[in-house]
Enzyme design. Structure first.
Site, PDB file in Angstrom:
ATOM      1  N   LEU A  72       0.842  -1.199   0.000  1.00 43.70           N
ATOM      2  CA  LEU A  72       0.000   0.000   0.000  1.00 43.70           C
ATOM      3  C   LEU A  72       0.874   1.244   0.000  1.00 43.70           C
ATOM      4  CD1 LEU A  72      -3.151   0.546   2.197  1.00 43.70           C
ATOM      5  CD2 LEU A  72      -1.442   2.340   2.026  1.00 43.70           C
ATOM      6  N   TYR A 113       8.838  15.462  13.301  1.00 40.47           N
ATOM      7  CA  TYR A 113       8.914  14.134  12.674  1.00 40.47           C
ATOM      8  C   TYR A 113       9.365  13.091  13.702  1.00 40.47           C
ATOM      9  CZ  TYR A 113      11.321  10.298  10.336  1.00 40.47           C
ATOM     10  OH  TYR A 113      11.776   9.056   9.993  1.00 40.47           O
TER      11      TYR A 113
HETATM   12  N1  LIG Z   1      15.466   4.904   5.324  1.00 44.81           N
HETATM   13  C1  LIG Z   1      15.884   5.304   6.508  1.00 44.81           C
HETATM   14  O1  LIG Z   1      17.086   5.452   6.718  1.00 44.81           O
HETATM   15  C2  LIG Z   1      14.932   5.566   7.650  1.00 44.81           C
HETATM   16  C3  LIG Z   1      15.478   6.041   8.852  1.00 44.81           C
HETATM   17  C4  LIG Z   1      14.618   6.237   9.913  1.00 44.81           C
HETATM   18  C5  LIG Z   1      13.267   5.966   9.803  1.00 44.81           C
HETATM   19  N2  LIG Z   1      12.769   5.539   8.619  1.00 44.81           N
HETATM   20  C6  LIG Z   1      11.319   5.306   8.537  1.00 44.81           C
HETATM   21  O2  LIG Z   1      11.073   4.143   7.784  1.00 44.81           O
HETATM   22  C7  LIG Z   1       9.912   4.330   6.970  1.00 44.81           C
HETATM   23  C8  LIG Z   1      10.295   4.129   5.520  1.00 44.81           C
HETATM   24  O3  LIG Z   1      11.332   5.046   5.238  1.00 44.81           O
HETATM   25  P1  LIG Z   1      11.831   5.277   3.758  1.00 44.81           P
HETATM   26  O4  LIG Z   1      13.269   5.624   3.826  1.00 44.81           O
HETATM   27  O5  LIG Z   1      11.384   4.185   2.902  1.00 44.81           O
HETATM   28  O6  LIG Z   1      11.040   6.615   3.422  1.00 44.81           O
HETATM   29  P2  LIG Z   1      10.491   7.070   2.005  1.00 44.81           P
HETATM   30  O7  LIG Z   1      10.133   8.506   2.174  1.00 44.81           O
HETATM   31  O8  LIG Z   1      11.427   6.659   0.932  1.00 44.81           O
HETATM   32  O9  LIG Z   1       9.178   6.196   1.879  1.00 44.81           O
HETATM   33  C9  LIG Z   1       8.011   6.458   2.590  1.00 44.81           C
HETATM   34  C10 LIG Z   1       6.882   5.954   1.727  1.00 44.81           C
HETATM   35  O10 LIG Z   1       5.668   6.276   2.401  1.00 44.81           O
HETATM   36  C11 LIG Z   1       4.764   6.712   1.415  1.00 44.81           C
HETATM   37  N3  LIG Z   1       3.746   7.556   2.025  1.00 44.81           N
HETATM   38  C12 LIG Z   1       3.842   8.848   2.387  1.00 44.81           C
HETATM   39  N4  LIG Z   1       2.665   9.296   2.833  1.00 44.81           N
HETATM   40  C13 LIG Z   1       1.806   8.250   2.745  1.00 44.81           C
HETATM   41  C14 LIG Z   1       0.445   8.088   3.027  1.00 44.81           C
HETATM   42  N5  LIG Z   1      -0.298   9.109   3.485  1.00 44.81           N
HETATM   43  N6  LIG Z   1      -0.124   6.893   2.824  1.00 44.81           N
HETATM   44  C15 LIG Z   1       0.608   5.848   2.324  1.00 44.81           C
HETATM   45  N7  LIG Z   1       1.903   5.941   2.014  1.00 44.81           N
HETATM   46  C16 LIG Z   1       2.487   7.137   2.227  1.00 44.81           C
HETATM   47  C17 LIG Z   1       5.593   7.473   0.397  1.00 44.81           C
HETATM   48  O11 LIG Z   1       4.931   7.576  -0.850  1.00 44.81           O
HETATM   49  C18 LIG Z   1       6.841   6.633   0.352  1.00 44.81           C
HETATM   50  O12 LIG Z   1       6.779   5.669  -0.689  1.00 44.81           O
HETATM   51  C19 LIG Z   1       9.401   5.722   7.253  1.00 44.81           C
HETATM   52  O13 LIG Z   1       8.369   5.627   8.210  1.00 44.81           O
HETATM   53  C20 LIG Z   1      10.600   6.438   7.834  1.00 44.81           C
HETATM   54  O14 LIG Z   1      10.209   7.455   8.717  1.00 44.81           O
HETATM   55  C21 LIG Z   1      13.570   5.333   7.533  1.00 44.81           C
END
Ligand SMILES: NC(=O)c1ccc[n+]([C@@H]2O[C@H](COP(=O)([O-])OP(=O)(O)OC[C@H]3O[C@@H](n4cnc5c(N)ncnc54)[C@H](O)[C@@H]3O)[C@@H](O)[C@H]2O)c1
Length: 272
Positions: free
Chosen positions: A33, A142
């Site tokens: 999703l 955040y």
């Molecule tokens: N990658 C990292 O290093 C990292 C570090 C800390 C935390 N996180 C957390 O892990 C999760 C994934 O991170 P990521 O790096 O893939 O981030 P990203 O921004 O690449 O992906 C987040 C995804 O969530 C989707 N999204 C945003 N709003 C949405 C909504 N209303 N409904 C459904 N989908 C929605 C976006 O389209 C995107 O595909 C996030 O929650 C982020 O906060 C990631």
């Protein structure tokens, strides 16, 4: 064989792509999703794509039909306006949790963040590393929303018997993007192993776990990972010579959240 059906929210993002970068597994299916289509998902026989927002209760409930486990990644993943953070990261998480409870979901993995802990420095870490469940010290709205998400998950686990793991992710990318993130890198293979452990092993009702690899420069505890049977195997050290030494040095006074600790609250960031 019991079939596992895993709903991955935010499946089109960085971490979602990493988690899905593996061959199909017998007995496992995925519901992906996101507000945008996850690349390549249409070529997989083991995945159903649902396009829409985690804030759309009707859509989330319909996507949850038949789901056994949830990996909730969908969120604004950097600082943003207060209202948007509350809507997507807080309301969205509550909507996904509510639907999961009503569907009888067994395991729920929540993508928390190092930014829930952004003001800790290496100097705060005892021998053995900063504990996985140290009290939160968010660095942004955040980061604060991730603290709230962790606590929402704990609430649902304690009330409804769901088993939950909140992963305080460090830096989950195919390779570290900057030298300062070597200490907290979570490799793709370790990310998949961590989520597998959270979904498959015998675990407590609720746990907070650092999401980081076995990095030489790490100052984060690996105890929480061990408790869910996750053994990190990768080390960011092999990337160290790509960056200037002044960037890779672990400074005891530099906060975990790095520049996030100084960005204006509520001002949308474009990149991490
Ligand atoms: N990658 C990292 O290093 C990292 C570090 C800390 C935390 N996180 C957390 O892990 C999760 C994934 O991170 P990521 O790096 O893939 O981030 P990203 O921004 O690449 O992906 C987040 C995804 O969530 C989707 N999204 C945003 N709003 C949405 C909504 N209303 N409904 C459904 N989908 C929605 C976006 O389209 C995107 O595909 C996030 O929650 C982020 O906060 C990631």
């Amino acid at each position: 064989m019991t079939e596992r059906v895993v709903l991955i929210t935010g499946a089109a993002g960085q971490v979602g792509r990493i988690l899905m970068d593996r061959p199909p597994r017998p007995g496992w299916r995925y519901v992906l999703l996101d507000v945008v289509a996850p690349e390549g998902a249409d070529r997989r026989d083991d995945a159903t794509v649902v396009i829409g927002s985690v804030t759309d209760e009707v859509l989330v409930r319909s996507a949850m039909a038949g789901v056994t486990d949830v990996v909730h990644l969908g969120a604004l993943s950097v600082e943003d306006e207060w209202q948007r953070i509350v809507q997507v990261n807080i309301d969205g998480t509550r909507i996904v949790l509510d639907a999961a409870r009503d569907a009888g979901v067994g395991r729920f993995v929540f993508a928390s963040s190092n930014h829930a802990m952004g003001f800790y420095t290496p100097a705060d870490a005892p021998a053995g590393g900063l504990p996985d469940d140290a009290p939160a010290r968010a660095d942004t709205y955040y980061g604060w929303s991730k603290v709230a998400g962790e606590e929402l998950l704990r609430l649902y686990c304690e009330r409804y018997g769901m088993r939950g793991v909140a992963v305080r992710i460090g830096h989950c990318f195919p390779e570290p993007l900057t030298g300062s993130r070597l200490a907290v890198w979570l490799s793709p293979a370790d990310a998949r192993a961590l989520v597998d452990a959270a979904l498959e092993n015998d675990i407590d009702a609720f746990q907070i776990v650092w999401g980081a690899s076995a990095n030489t420069r790490s100052w984060l505890s690996r105890e929480g990972g061990r408790r869910i049977g996750f053994i990190a195997r990768d080390d960011s050290e092999r990337f160290a010579d790509r960056f200037p030494p002044e960037q890779t040095r672990v400074d005891p006074t530099t906060p975990l959240g790095a520049h996030f600790t100084g960005v204006p609250l509520g001002e949308p960031m474009r990149t991490r």
